[in-house]
Enzyme design. Structure first.
Site, PDB file in Angstrom:
ATOM      1  CB  SER A   1      -1.058  -0.292   1.325  1.00  0.00           C
ATOM      2  OG  SER A   1      -0.214   0.035   2.403  1.00  0.00           O
ATOM      3  CB  CYS A  10      -4.220  -7.698   1.249  1.00  0.00           C
ATOM      4  SG  CYS A  10      -2.969  -7.878   2.198  1.00  0.00           S
ATOM      5  NE  ARG A  23       5.552  -7.557   4.730  1.00  0.00           N
ATOM      6  CZ  ARG A  23       5.965  -7.135   5.756  1.00  0.00           C
ATOM      7  NH1 ARG A  23       6.547  -8.210   6.448  1.00  0.00           N
ATOM      8  NH2 ARG A  23       6.163  -5.998   5.947  1.00  0.00           N
ATOM      9  CG  HIS A  62      -4.081 -11.763  -1.082  1.00  0.00           C
ATOM     10  ND1 HIS A  62      -3.544 -10.831  -1.658  1.00  0.00           N
ATOM     11  CD2 HIS A  62      -3.342 -11.583  -0.115  1.00  0.00           C
ATOM     12  CE1 HIS A  62      -2.774  -9.944  -1.193  1.00  0.00           C
ATOM     13  NE2 HIS A  62      -2.624 -10.401  -0.070  1.00  0.00           N
ATOM     14  CD  GLU A  81      -5.766 -11.284  -4.626  1.00  0.00           C
ATOM     15  OE1 GLU A  81      -6.943 -11.165  -4.285  1.00  0.00           O
ATOM     16  OE2 GLU A  81      -5.188 -10.687  -4.061  1.00  0.00           O
TER      17      GLU A  81
HETATM   18  N1  GLN Z   1       1.645  -5.408   4.016  1.00  0.00           N
HETATM   19  C1  GLN Z   1       1.075  -4.741   2.855  1.00  0.00           C
HETATM   20  C2  GLN Z   1       0.729  -3.316   3.042  1.00  0.00           C
HETATM   21  O1  GLN Z   1       0.877  -2.872   4.015  1.00  0.00           O
HETATM   22  C3  GLN Z   1      -0.034  -5.627   2.324  1.00  0.00           C
HETATM   23  C4  GLN Z   1       0.457  -6.921   1.723  1.00  0.00           C
HETATM   24  C5  GLN Z   1      -0.534  -7.558   0.838  1.00  0.00           C
HETATM   25  O2  GLN Z   1      -1.224  -6.580  -0.055  1.00  0.00           O
HETATM   26  N2  GLN Z   1      -0.285  -8.868   0.593  1.00  0.00           N
HETATM   27  O3  GLN Z   1       0.749  -2.579   1.921  1.00  0.00           O
END
Ligand code: GLN
Length: 203
Positions: A53, A83, A142, A182, A184
Site C-alpha cells: 500500500s 489486502c 503480511r 487474497h 484472487e
Molecule cells: N503489507 C502490505 C501493505 O501494507 C499488504 C500486503 C498484501 O497486500 N499482501 O501494504
C-alpha cells in the site's frame, strides 16, 4: 441471453493485477487494467489489488491518480480492495508511513502488517456468511486487520486471532468491499462474484 457483465477495472499501479483480472472474468465481469484517469473514467467499478500500500499510494500520487480515485469513490463507484487494497480504502491507517495516503471511504481503522512476524503468511478457512458455505479459503500475506469500524460498516468475516470476538478481516460499507485476505490467489471466485453482484445491483 445473459446481458454482458459490467466493466470492472483493476488498479494496475502495482500488485497482483493479473490474478484479479482472471478472477473477475471468472465471475462474469469484463475486466480491464486501470492505470490512468482516462481508463478509470471508462469503468463501472474498480478493484484495488494486493501488493504494497505504501508503494501504491506513492505511485497514485506521482501519477496524479489519487484525486481522480477519491472523486470516483465519492461519486459512488463500487470499489473492492484486497489486502493492500483494503488499506487503500480505509479512513484510518495504523503503522502507516507518515507520508502514506489512501483513497479512504470505509469508516474503519486498519493496522498494517497486523498479524506479526510469526504468522507473516498463513491460510485458514473463514466463515463468510455473505458468500455461503463452505468456509472461504483465506490466504493472508503480511495482511492488515481491522481494529475498529463505524456504525455504517457491515462486518463480513472474522478470524479467531487477537480479540476474543475474533479479528475483523472482511467488511462492506455501501458500495465498498474490503478483505484482508487474497481471494484472487485461491481459485474460489465467490468474493469476486459478491462484488460483481454489488456492481450489477448498483447499475
Ligand atoms: N503489507 C502490505 C501493505 O501494507 C499488504 C500486503 C498484501 O497486500 N499482501 O501494504
Amino acid at each position: 441471453m445473459t446481458p454482458p457483465g459490467p466493466v470492472v477495472g483493476v488498479l494496475s499501479l502495482q500488485g497482483d493485477v493479473r490474478e484479479h483480472l482472471q478472477a473477475l472474468q471468472a465471475a462474469d465481469a469484463r475486466a480491464v487494467p486501470v492505470g490512468s484517469a482516462e481508463s478509470l473514467a471508462s469503468v463501472d467499478a474498480l478493484v484495488i489489488p494486493g501488493g504494497e500500500s505504501t508503494t501504491m499510494s506513492k505511485l497514485a500520487l506521482a501519477d496524479g491518480l489519487m484525486d481522480p480515485l477519491r472523486r470516483a469513490r465519492a461519486s459512488g463507484m463500487p470499489m473492492y480492495g484486497s489486502c493492500a487494497g483494503m488499506i487503500m480504502l480505509a479512513d484510518r491507517i495504523l503503522d502507516a508511513r507518515p507520508d502514506q495516503e489512501a483513497i479512504g471511504g470505509i469508516d474503519m481503522t486498519v493496522r498494517r502488517n497486523a498479524f506479526g512476524r510469526q504468522v507473516d503468511s498463513f491460510e485458514t478457512d473463514v466463515e463468510v456468511p455473505a458468500v455461503g458455505s463452505p468456509d472461504f479459503p483465506a490466504v493472508f500475506i503480511r495482511a492488515p486487520w481491522v481494529e475498529e469500524v463505524g456504525a455504517e460498516v457491515e462486518v463480513l468475516a472474522r478470524v479467531a486471532r487477537g480479540s476474543s470476538e475474533g479479528t475483523i478481516v472482511a467488511v462492506r460499507q455501501g458500495s465498498l468491499l474490503a478483505t484482508a485476505f487474497h481471494p484472487e490467489l485461491t481459485g474460489d471466485t465467490r468474493i469476486h462474484e459478491l462484488f460483481v453482484d454489488m456492481v450489477r445491483k448498483r447499475a
